[in-house]
Write a protein that holds these residues in place. Structure first.
Motif, PDB file in Angstrom:
ATOM      1  N   PRO A   8       0.803  -1.223   0.000  1.00 15.50           N
ATOM      2  CA  PRO A   8       0.000   0.000   0.000  1.00 15.50           C
ATOM      3  C   PRO A   8       0.834   1.271   0.000  1.00 15.50           C
ATOM      4  N   GLY A   9       0.394   2.187  -0.829  1.00 16.69           N
ATOM      5  CA  GLY A   9       1.013   3.505  -0.870  1.00 16.69           C
ATOM      6  C   GLY A   9       2.445   3.509  -1.370  1.00 16.69           C
ATOM      7  N   ARG A  10       2.900   2.403  -1.938  1.00 17.47           N
ATOM      8  CA  ARG A  10       4.265   2.294  -2.465  1.00 17.47           C
ATOM      9  C   ARG A  10       5.316   2.560  -1.398  1.00 17.47           C
ATOM     10  N   TYR A  11       4.982   2.349  -0.138  1.00 16.68           N
ATOM     11  CA  TYR A  11       5.948   2.559   0.926  1.00 16.68           C
ATOM     12  C   TYR A  11       6.715   1.301   1.293  1.00 16.68           C
ATOM     13  N   ARG A  12       6.193   0.141   0.910  1.00 18.51           N
ATOM     14  CA  ARG A  12       6.852  -1.104   1.258  1.00 18.51           C
ATOM     15  C   ARG A  12       7.833  -1.493   0.152  1.00 18.51           C
ATOM     16  N   PRO A  13       9.115  -1.618   0.490  1.00 21.58           N
ATOM     17  CA  PRO A  13      10.098  -1.962  -0.532  1.00 21.58           C
ATOM     18  C   PRO A  13      10.123  -3.467  -0.832  1.00 21.58           C
ATOM     19  N   ALA A  14      10.399  -3.788  -2.092  1.00 19.75           N
ATOM     20  CA  ALA A  14      10.534  -5.172  -2.540  1.00 19.75           C
ATOM     21  C   ALA A  14      11.807  -5.294  -3.371  1.00 19.75           C
ATOM     22  N   LEU A  15      12.447  -6.456  -3.266  1.00 18.76           N
ATOM     23  CA  LEU A  15      13.665  -6.747  -4.020  1.00 18.76           C
ATOM     24  C   LEU A  15      13.451  -8.024  -4.808  1.00 18.76           C
ATOM     25  N   ASP A  16      13.668  -7.972  -6.123  1.00 20.27           N
ATOM     26  CA  ASP A  16      13.572  -9.153  -6.979  1.00 20.27           C
ATOM     27  C   ASP A  16      14.982  -9.572  -7.377  1.00 20.27           C
ATOM     28  N   ILE A  17      15.422 -10.720  -6.855  1.00 20.64           N
ATOM     29  CA  ILE A  17      16.764 -11.252  -7.115  1.00 20.64           C
ATOM     30  C   ILE A  17      16.735 -12.075  -8.392  1.00 20.64           C
ATOM     31  N   GLY A  18      17.648 -11.778  -9.313  1.00 21.58           N
ATOM     32  CA  GLY A  18      17.670 -12.475 -10.600  1.00 21.58           C
ATOM     33  C   GLY A  18      16.492 -12.050 -11.443  1.00 21.58           C
ATOM     34  N   CYS A  19      16.318 -10.741 -11.587  1.00 19.68           N
ATOM     35  CA  CYS A  19      15.099 -10.176 -12.192  1.00 19.68           C
ATOM     36  C   CYS A  19      14.926 -10.508 -13.660  1.00 19.68           C
ATOM     37  N   GLY A  20      15.990 -10.893 -14.353  1.00 22.98           N
ATOM     38  CA  GLY A  20      15.858 -11.215 -15.779  1.00 22.98           C
ATOM     39  C   GLY A  20      15.239 -10.075 -16.546  1.00 22.98           C
ATOM     40  N   ASP A  21      14.186 -10.349 -17.302  1.00 25.39           N
ATOM     41  CA  ASP A  21      13.554  -9.313 -18.125  1.00 25.39           C
ATOM     42  C   ASP A  21      12.669  -8.366 -17.324  1.00 25.39           C
ATOM     43  N   GLY A  22      12.562  -8.602 -16.017  1.00 24.48           N
ATOM     44  CA  GLY A  22      11.870  -7.663 -15.145  1.00 24.48           C
ATOM     45  C   GLY A  22      10.392  -7.909 -14.933  1.00 24.48           C
ATOM     46  N   SER A  23       9.843  -9.008 -15.452  1.00 18.99           N
ATOM     47  CA  SER A  23       8.398  -9.213 -15.361  1.00 18.99           C
ATOM     48  C   SER A  23       7.904  -9.310 -13.918  1.00 18.99           C
ATOM     49  N   LEU A  24       8.612 -10.015 -13.043  1.00 21.41           N
ATOM     50  CA  LEU A  24       8.177 -10.123 -11.651  1.00 21.41           C
ATOM     51  C   LEU A  24       8.353  -8.797 -10.923  1.00 21.41           C
ATOM     52  N   ALA A  25       9.446  -8.108 -11.154  1.00 16.43           N
ATOM     53  CA  ALA A  25       9.664  -6.797 -10.516  1.00 16.43           C
ATOM     54  C   ALA A  25       8.574  -5.811 -10.934  1.00 16.43           C
ATOM     55  N   ARG A  26       8.208  -5.816 -12.214  1.00 20.25           N
ATOM     56  CA  ARG A  26       7.134  -4.929 -12.663  1.00 20.25           C
ATOM     57  C   ARG A  26       5.799  -5.307 -12.023  1.00 20.25           C
ATOM     58  N   ARG A  27       5.554  -6.606 -11.844  1.00 26.12           N
ATOM     59  CA  ARG A  27       4.311  -7.040 -11.198  1.00 26.12           C
ATOM     60  C   ARG A  27       4.270  -6.567  -9.744  1.00 26.12           C
ATOM     61  N   LEU A  28       5.395  -6.650  -9.052  1.00 27.68           N
ATOM     62  CA  LEU A  28       5.461  -6.153  -7.677  1.00 27.68           C
ATOM     63  C   LEU A  28       5.186  -4.655  -7.629  1.00 27.68           C
ATOM     64  N   ALA A  29       5.738  -3.925  -8.579  1.00 24.16           N
ATOM     65  CA  ALA A  29       5.486  -2.482  -8.641  1.00 24.16           C
ATOM     66  C   ALA A  29       4.009  -2.198  -8.894  1.00 24.16           C
ATOM     67  N   GLN A  30       3.375  -2.994  -9.753  1.00 24.57           N
ATOM     68  CA  GLN A  30       1.940  -2.817 -10.010  1.00 24.57           C
ATOM     69  C   GLN A  30       1.111  -3.090  -8.755  1.00 24.57           C
ATOM     70  N   LEU A  31       1.608  -3.976  -7.890  1.00 26.38           N
ATOM     71  CA  LEU A  31       0.921  -4.257  -6.630  1.00 26.38           C
ATOM     72  C   LEU A  31       1.152  -3.157  -5.593  1.00 26.38           C
ATOM     73  N   GLY A  32       2.007  -2.199  -5.927  1.00 29.04           N
ATOM     74  CA  GLY A  32       2.216  -1.063  -5.049  1.00 29.04           C
ATOM     75  C   GLY A  32       3.509  -1.096  -4.261  1.00 29.04           C
TER      76      GLY A  32
END
Length: 195
Positions: A41-65
Motif C-alpha cells: 500500500p502507498g508504495r511505501y513497502r520496498p521489494a527486491l527481486d533477485i535475478g530479475c531477468g527481463d523484469g516481469s516479476l519486478a514490474r508485477r510487484l510495482a503494479q501491486l504497489g
C-alpha cells in the motif's frame, strides 16, 4: 566480484545477450503471489527481486504497489528489463549486481518487506550463504518468495529433467523460518518463507 561470481555473470550474460528467454508469469502464479504477499500500500513497502531477468516479476510487484528494485548479474537482462518499463507509477529501480558476492549496501534500501527469487535458487552454489544474505535483507515481518523447479517432476526423457532442486536443497531452503507455506504449479513450487 569473486571468480565464481564472474563465471556466473559470464554464463548468464551469454544466454541473455543471445536472446534466451525464460518462463513468463501466468495468471495462476500471479494469483499465488498476490495471495501470499498482498499489496504494497502507498508504495511505501520496498521489494527486491533477485535475478530479475527481463523484469516481469519486478514490474508485477510495482503494479501491486511495492517500491521495487530488480537485480541481475547479467547486464543484458537488466538492459532488457529497463527497456520494458511500463511507465510512470510502476517503474522499478534496476541494478546489475550479483546478490551472492556484491556489497548489499549498494542496494537502495537497507531492508525489504518482500524479497523474491524466481527460477534462481537452483543455480545458487552456496545456498546457505545466499539464504543468510536474504535474511539480512528482510525487514521484520517480511516475506521471502521463492519459485523453483522441483526434482523429479519432469519425465525422465525430458532433457530439462535435472533442473529441479533436490529434497536436500529444499530442506536447506525451508530450514530456520518461522512460517513456511508452499503451493505447487506443475513442475514448480512456490514458497512463502517468513522469519
Amino acid at each position: 566480484m569473486t571468480t565464481a561470481s564472474t563465471e556466473a555473470a559470464t554464463y548468464w550474460e551469454r544466454l541473455w545477450s543471445q536472446g534466451r528467454r525464460y518462463r513468463q508469469l501466468d495468471d495462476t502464479e500471479n494469483r499465488l503471489l498476490e495471495d501470499h504477499l498482498g499489496p504494497g500500500p502507498g508504495r511505501y513497502r520496498p521489494a527486491l527481486d533477485i535475478g530479475c531477468g527481463d523484469g516481469s516479476l519486478a514490474r508485477r510487484l510495482a503494479q501491486l504497489g511495492y517500491r521495487t528494485t530488480g537485480i541481475d548479474c547479467s547486464s543484458s537482462a537488466v538492459a532488457l528489463a529497463t527497456a520494458q518499463d511500463p511507465g510512470p507509477g510502476h517503474e522499478p529501480v534496476w541494478r546489475c549486481m550479483d546478490i551472492t558476492t556484491d556489497d548489499l549496501r549498494a542496494l537502495p534500501e537497507p531492508a525489504y518487506a518482500v524479497v523474491t527469487c524466481r527460477l534462481v535458487y537452483r543455480w545458487i552454489d552456496d545456498k546457505a550463504a545466499f539464504l543468510d544474505r536474504v535474511r539480512h535483507l528482510l525487514a521484520p515481518g517480511g516475506t521471502f518468495w521463492v519459485v523453483t523447479e522441483i526434482s523429479g517432476r519432469r519425465a525422465t526423457t525430458d532433457p530439462l529433467q535435472g533442473l529441479g532442486i533436490t529434497p536436500a536443497q529444499a530442506e536447506i531452503l525451508t530450514a530456520g523460518w518461522s512460517s513456511v507455506q508452499t503451493a505447487d504449479l506443475d513442475v514448480l513450487r512456490c514458497y512463502a518463507l517468513r522469519p
